[in-house]
Design a protein around this motif. Structure first.
Motif, PDB file in Angstrom:
ATOM      1  N   THR A   9      -7.142   9.346  -3.294  1.00 21.65           N
ATOM      2  CA  THR A   9      -7.091   9.887  -1.896  1.00 21.65           C
ATOM      3  C   THR A   9      -5.664   9.856  -1.225  1.00 21.65           C
ATOM      4  O   THR A   9      -5.136   8.948  -1.476  1.00 21.65           O
ATOM      5  CB  THR A   9      -8.189   9.353  -0.938  1.00 21.65           C
ATOM      6  OG1 THR A   9      -8.361  10.467  -0.042  1.00 21.65           O
ATOM      7  CG2 THR A   9      -7.731   8.131  -0.284  1.00 21.65           C
ATOM      8  N   GLY A  10      -5.197  11.152  -0.857  1.00 17.80           N
ATOM      9  CA  GLY A  10      -3.905  11.346  -0.498  1.00 17.80           C
ATOM     10  C   GLY A  10      -3.889  12.286   0.557  1.00 17.80           C
ATOM     11  O   GLY A  10      -4.682  12.975   0.803  1.00 17.80           O
ATOM     12  N   VAL A  11      -2.770  12.255   1.159  1.00 19.54           N
ATOM     13  CA  VAL A  11      -2.609  13.028   2.531  1.00 19.54           C
ATOM     14  C   VAL A  11      -2.311  14.503   2.427  1.00 19.54           C
ATOM     15  O   VAL A  11      -2.011  15.165   3.106  1.00 19.54           O
ATOM     16  CB  VAL A  11      -1.719  12.456   3.548  1.00 19.54           C
ATOM     17  CG1 VAL A  11      -2.160  11.072   4.053  1.00 19.54           C
ATOM     18  CG2 VAL A  11      -0.209  12.528   3.039  1.00 19.54           C
ATOM     19  N   ARG A  50       2.370   7.239   4.578  1.00 20.47           N
ATOM     20  CA  ARG A  50       2.532   5.891   5.338  1.00 20.47           C
ATOM     21  C   ARG A  50       2.297   5.893   6.864  1.00 20.47           C
ATOM     22  O   ARG A  50       2.121   4.610   7.519  1.00 20.47           O
ATOM     23  CB  ARG A  50       3.793   5.128   4.950  1.00 20.47           C
ATOM     24  CG  ARG A  50       5.017   5.794   5.390  1.00 20.47           C
ATOM     25  CD  ARG A  50       6.184   5.114   4.962  1.00 20.47           C
ATOM     26  NE  ARG A  50       7.684   5.769   5.614  1.00 20.47           N
ATOM     27  CZ  ARG A  50       7.977   6.816   5.217  1.00 20.47           C
ATOM     28  NH1 ARG A  50       7.207   7.540   4.014  1.00 20.47           N
ATOM     29  NH2 ARG A  50       8.977   7.556   5.669  1.00 20.47           N
ATOM     30  N   PHE A  51       2.376   7.046   7.315  1.00 19.64           N
ATOM     31  CA  PHE A  51       2.192   7.390   8.760  1.00 19.64           C
ATOM     32  C   PHE A  51       1.020   6.829   9.217  1.00 19.64           C
ATOM     33  O   PHE A  51       0.352   6.496  10.252  1.00 19.64           O
ATOM     34  CB  PHE A  51       2.376   8.697   9.360  1.00 19.64           C
ATOM     35  CG  PHE A  51       1.412   9.626   8.526  1.00 19.64           C
ATOM     36  CD1 PHE A  51       0.196   9.931   9.181  1.00 19.64           C
ATOM     37  CD2 PHE A  51       1.966  10.459   7.600  1.00 19.64           C
ATOM     38  CE1 PHE A  51      -0.642  10.987   8.613  1.00 19.64           C
ATOM     39  CE2 PHE A  51       0.936  11.296   6.930  1.00 19.64           C
ATOM     40  CZ  PHE A  51      -0.294  11.663   7.557  1.00 19.64           C
ATOM     41  N   LEU A  52      -0.127   6.554   8.378  1.00 14.45           N
ATOM     42  CA  LEU A  52      -1.452   5.735   8.621  1.00 14.45           C
ATOM     43  C   LEU A  52      -1.445   4.335   8.753  1.00 14.45           C
ATOM     44  O   LEU A  52      -2.532   3.938   9.269  1.00 14.45           O
ATOM     45  CB  LEU A  52      -2.483   6.441   7.803  1.00 14.45           C
ATOM     46  CG  LEU A  52      -2.833   8.023   7.453  1.00 14.45           C
ATOM     47  CD1 LEU A  52      -3.766   8.239   6.161  1.00 14.45           C
ATOM     48  CD2 LEU A  52      -3.322   8.532   8.643  1.00 14.45           C
ATOM     49  N   ALA A  75      15.416   8.975   6.688  1.00 14.68           N
ATOM     50  CA  ALA A  75      14.102   8.510   7.130  1.00 14.68           C
ATOM     51  C   ALA A  75      13.107   8.709   6.200  1.00 14.68           C
ATOM     52  O   ALA A  75      11.956   8.392   6.300  1.00 14.68           O
ATOM     53  CB  ALA A  75      13.798   9.525   8.368  1.00 14.68           C
ATOM     54  N   THR A  76      13.340   9.544   5.061  1.00 14.38           N
ATOM     55  CA  THR A  76      12.369   9.794   3.883  1.00 14.38           C
ATOM     56  C   THR A  76      12.183   8.842   2.879  1.00 14.38           C
ATOM     57  O   THR A  76      11.487   9.114   1.827  1.00 14.38           O
ATOM     58  CB  THR A  76      12.342  11.095   3.365  1.00 14.38           C
ATOM     59  OG1 THR A  76      13.897  11.417   3.075  1.00 14.38           O
ATOM     60  CG2 THR A  76      12.566  12.072   4.552  1.00 14.38           C
ATOM     61  N   ALA A  77      13.113   7.840   2.898  1.00 11.29           N
ATOM     62  CA  ALA A  77      13.329   6.986   1.704  1.00 11.29           C
ATOM     63  C   ALA A  77      11.983   6.331   1.253  1.00 11.29           C
ATOM     64  O   ALA A  77      11.910   6.148   0.097  1.00 11.29           O
ATOM     65  CB  ALA A  77      14.259   5.781   2.058  1.00 11.29           C
ATOM     66  N   ASP A  78      11.153   5.850   2.152  1.00  9.78           N
ATOM     67  CA  ASP A  78       9.839   5.101   1.809  1.00  9.78           C
ATOM     68  C   ASP A  78       8.855   6.062   1.136  1.00  9.78           C
ATOM     69  O   ASP A  78       7.862   5.862   0.864  1.00  9.78           O
ATOM     70  CB  ASP A  78       9.178   4.582   3.060  1.00  9.78           C
ATOM     71  CG  ASP A  78      10.186   3.607   3.753  1.00  9.78           C
ATOM     72  OD1 ASP A  78      10.377   2.479   3.043  1.00  9.78           O
ATOM     73  OD2 ASP A  78      10.865   3.920   4.691  1.00  9.78           O
ATOM     74  N   ASP A  79       9.075   7.360   0.934  1.00  9.74           N
ATOM     75  CA  ASP A  79       8.390   8.386   0.356  1.00  9.74           C
ATOM     76  C   ASP A  79       8.469   8.074  -1.260  1.00  9.74           C
ATOM     77  O   ASP A  79       7.781   8.663  -1.925  1.00  9.74           O
ATOM     78  CB  ASP A  79       8.564   9.928   0.509  1.00  9.74           C
ATOM     79  CG  ASP A  79       8.433  10.375   2.018  1.00  9.74           C
ATOM     80  OD1 ASP A  79       7.977   9.416   2.772  1.00  9.74           O
ATOM     81  OD2 ASP A  79       8.902  11.465   2.694  1.00  9.74           O
ATOM     82  N   CYS A  80       9.560   7.391  -1.640  1.00  6.81           N
ATOM     83  CA  CYS A  80      10.074   7.535  -2.987  1.00  6.81           C
ATOM     84  C   CYS A  80       9.982   5.977  -3.478  1.00  6.81           C
ATOM     85  O   CYS A  80      10.928   5.469  -4.172  1.00  6.81           O
ATOM     86  CB  CYS A  80      11.230   8.089  -3.050  1.00  6.81           C
ATOM     87  SG  CYS A  80      11.190   9.723  -2.657  1.00  6.81           S
ATOM     88  N   VAL A 107       1.012  -1.116  -0.038  1.00  5.10           N
ATOM     89  CA  VAL A 107      -0.055   0.013   0.096  1.00  5.10           C
ATOM     90  C   VAL A 107       0.626   1.347   0.072  1.00  5.10           C
ATOM     91  O   VAL A 107       1.753   1.314   0.996  1.00  5.10           O
ATOM     92  CB  VAL A 107      -0.801   0.019   1.192  1.00  5.10           C
ATOM     93  CG1 VAL A 107      -1.837   1.222   1.030  1.00  5.10           C
ATOM     94  CG2 VAL A 107      -1.563  -1.251   1.344  1.00  5.10           C
ATOM     95  N   ASP A 108       0.654   2.303  -1.167  1.00  3.98           N
ATOM     96  CA  ASP A 108       1.410   3.134  -0.898  1.00  3.98           C
ATOM     97  C   ASP A 108       0.553   4.678  -1.031  1.00  3.98           C
ATOM     98  O   ASP A 108      -0.236   4.571  -1.703  1.00  3.98           O
ATOM     99  CB  ASP A 108       2.230   3.559  -2.422  1.00  3.98           C
ATOM    100  CG  ASP A 108       2.853   4.426  -2.497  1.00  3.98           C
ATOM    101  OD1 ASP A 108       3.089   5.558  -1.978  1.00  3.98           O
ATOM    102  OD2 ASP A 108       4.037   4.508  -3.326  1.00  3.98           O
ATOM    103  N   ILE A 109       0.439   5.348   0.256  1.00  2.71           N
ATOM    104  CA  ILE A 109      -0.392   6.572   0.219  1.00  2.71           C
ATOM    105  C   ILE A 109       0.495   7.582  -0.182  1.00  2.71           C
ATOM    106  O   ILE A 109       1.259   7.969   0.870  1.00  2.71           O
ATOM    107  CB  ILE A 109      -1.128   6.400   1.886  1.00  2.71           C
ATOM    108  CG1 ILE A 109      -1.492   5.286   2.153  1.00  2.71           C
ATOM    109  CG2 ILE A 109      -1.738   7.700   1.676  1.00  2.71           C
ATOM    110  CD1 ILE A 109      -2.196   5.294   3.390  1.00  2.71           C
ATOM    111  N   GLY A 110       0.156   8.223  -1.005  1.00  2.11           N
ATOM    112  CA  GLY A 110       0.896   9.388  -1.530  1.00  2.11           C
ATOM    113  C   GLY A 110       0.240  10.845  -1.434  1.00  2.11           C
ATOM    114  O   GLY A 110      -0.643  10.575  -0.381  1.00  2.11           O
ATOM    115  N   SER A 111       0.702  11.644  -1.800  1.00  9.99           N
ATOM    116  CA  SER A 111       0.090  13.188  -1.612  1.00  9.99           C
ATOM    117  C   SER A 111      -1.283  13.295  -2.419  1.00  9.99           C
ATOM    118  O   SER A 111      -2.148  14.007  -1.905  1.00  9.99           O
ATOM    119  CB  SER A 111       0.742  14.211  -2.453  1.00  9.99           C
ATOM    120  OG  SER A 111       1.023  13.840  -3.849  1.00  9.99           O
ATOM    121  N   THR A 112      -1.595  12.528  -3.503  1.00  9.57           N
ATOM    122  CA  THR A 112      -2.902  12.577  -4.186  1.00  9.57           C
ATOM    123  C   THR A 112      -3.748  11.145  -4.240  1.00  9.57           C
ATOM    124  O   THR A 112      -4.918  11.288  -4.491  1.00  9.57           O
ATOM    125  CB  THR A 112      -2.634  12.942  -5.607  1.00  9.57           C
ATOM    126  OG1 THR A 112      -1.534  14.068  -5.341  1.00  9.57           O
ATOM    127  CG2 THR A 112      -3.832  13.406  -6.454  1.00  9.57           C
TER     128      THR A 112
END
Length: 364
Positions: free
Chosen positions: A189-191, A309-311, A339-344, A153-158
């Motif tokens: 839906t994104g955060v 992903r904090f959700l 710490a931001t690696a999983d954003d990408c 599951v990848d929750i992005g900005s959008t």
């Protein structure tokens, strides 16, 4: 010999993975046992020049750190072709490829992910429908190499992508965004960029159910900024009113979603409203996860990625699943990363899936 080894690691051993979105550009590359990842604002709906500027920023930042990315091979995936700056998705793919080629023409090789392979510029243009919005498959392939069974599951900005893995193989019912949306494998839906009125049409407020204003006064970044949950590095997008990104202004924007001014109620009311919107979004994601779990009996692991992903750890716990961050699941033990690696995740996937292959057409 030591100098030769350093030069070898600094040139062709590792690929550079790029994920070109409609709002952000993400880049990842390995140097020895260290993973470098970076995200840049890239409002591509304003025009292809935004991609050019963001890519140049990425190349210059790497060069300032002593890494010349033009001496490497590059693997590209994208979703930016969806923005309304392009008349069609195919036109968007072609425009993005042309821009990338112009900026990376001095590189060892540039290839484009089509959902199965990384192909040349010419083949990518011929296969534009396959190249379009294939970044979720890159991430999925990476997870499938690492885990026998899981839900990614990848929750992005959008958006939120969901992909089942079983027997180290991708299990999906949809290929296009249209098919994936129909099968709860893509949830819009994104955060950061989602408007609260896309989470629900009404919400409990001041003791009764209240319909929402059908305007883009606020976005989910305001919701999570109020709740102090939005990572600062994820807060790239502009606010709806152009005002500053702080709790007070976020409350003021959110108040307009229920046709109020900030001054009409105490700040605790706006905090509760933000919490209620967050719960509505969480439920959309939980419902989609449940649909995928039903189709994957025996799945015990949820792999999470993206700025949202904090959700996911709490959602995994609620559903009785173990939780792993994407990078921890797919990268070799001992890899150094931020710490931001999983954003990408898609960019990391292309960097890690490609670095041991040749610079010719590559199968993932």
């Amino acid at each position: 010999m030591a100098e030769q080894e350093t030069n070898r690691l600094a040139t062709q051993e590792y690929w550079v993975g790029w994920d070109i979105g409609g709002a952000h550009l993400k880049v990842a590359y390995l140097v020895a046992d260290k993973l470098h990842v970076q995200q840049y604002a890239c409002p591509l709906w304003k025009g292809i020049h935004e991609l050019q500027a963001s890519m140049q920023d990425a190349l210059q930042d790497a060069l300032a750190a002593g890494i010349d990315l033009l001496q490497r091979s590059h693997a590209i995936t994208m979703t930016g072709e969806l923005v309304d700056a392009f008349s069609t998705r195919n036109a968007g793919v072609h425009a993005i490829i042309d821009s990338v080629q112009a900026q990376l023409e001095q590189s060892v090789a540039v290839r484009y992910f089509n959902g199965q392979h990384c192909v040349s510029e010419a083949d990518a243009k011929q296969q534009a429908e396959m190249v379009a919005s294939a970044n979720w498959l890159a991430s999925g392939c990476s997870v499938a190499q690492a885990l026998e069974q899981a839900l990614f599951v990848d929750i992005g900005s959008t958006t939120t992508d969901l992909l089942r893995i079983k027997g180290n193989q991708l299990q999906r019912r949809g290929n296009s965004d249209f098919e994936r949306m129909r099968n709860a494998e893509l949830v819009y839906t994104g955060v950061v960029r989602s408007c609260p009125n896309t989470l629900c049409t009404s919400i409990s407020f001041d003791g009764q159910e209240m319909p929402l204003v059908a305007e883009q006064f606020a976005v989910t970044a305001d919701v999570y900024r109020i709740l102090e949950q939005l990572p600062a590095h994820a807060d790239y997008s502009s606010t709806m009113d152009g005002a500053e990104k702080n709790q007070h202004n976020s409350m003021r924007r959110l108040a307009r979603m229920v046709a109020c001014d900030y001054e009409d109620y105490d700040a605790t009311v706006w905090q509760q409203l933000a919490q209620d919107f967050a719960l509505r979004q969480r439920q959309l994601i939980v419902d989609a996860v449940k649909q995928q779990i039903v189709l994957s009996p025996g799945c015990k692991i949820l792999v999470g990625a993206g700025v949202g992903r904090f959700l996911l750890p709490a959602i995994a716990d609620e559903l009785g699943l173990a939780y792993l961050d994407f990078a921890s699941a797919v990268l070799p033990v001992g890899t150094q990363m931020s710490a931001t690696a999983d954003d990408c995740a898609p960019a990391i996937a292309l960097a890690t899936l490609q670095h041991s292959n040749t610079a010719t057409e590559s199968e993932v």
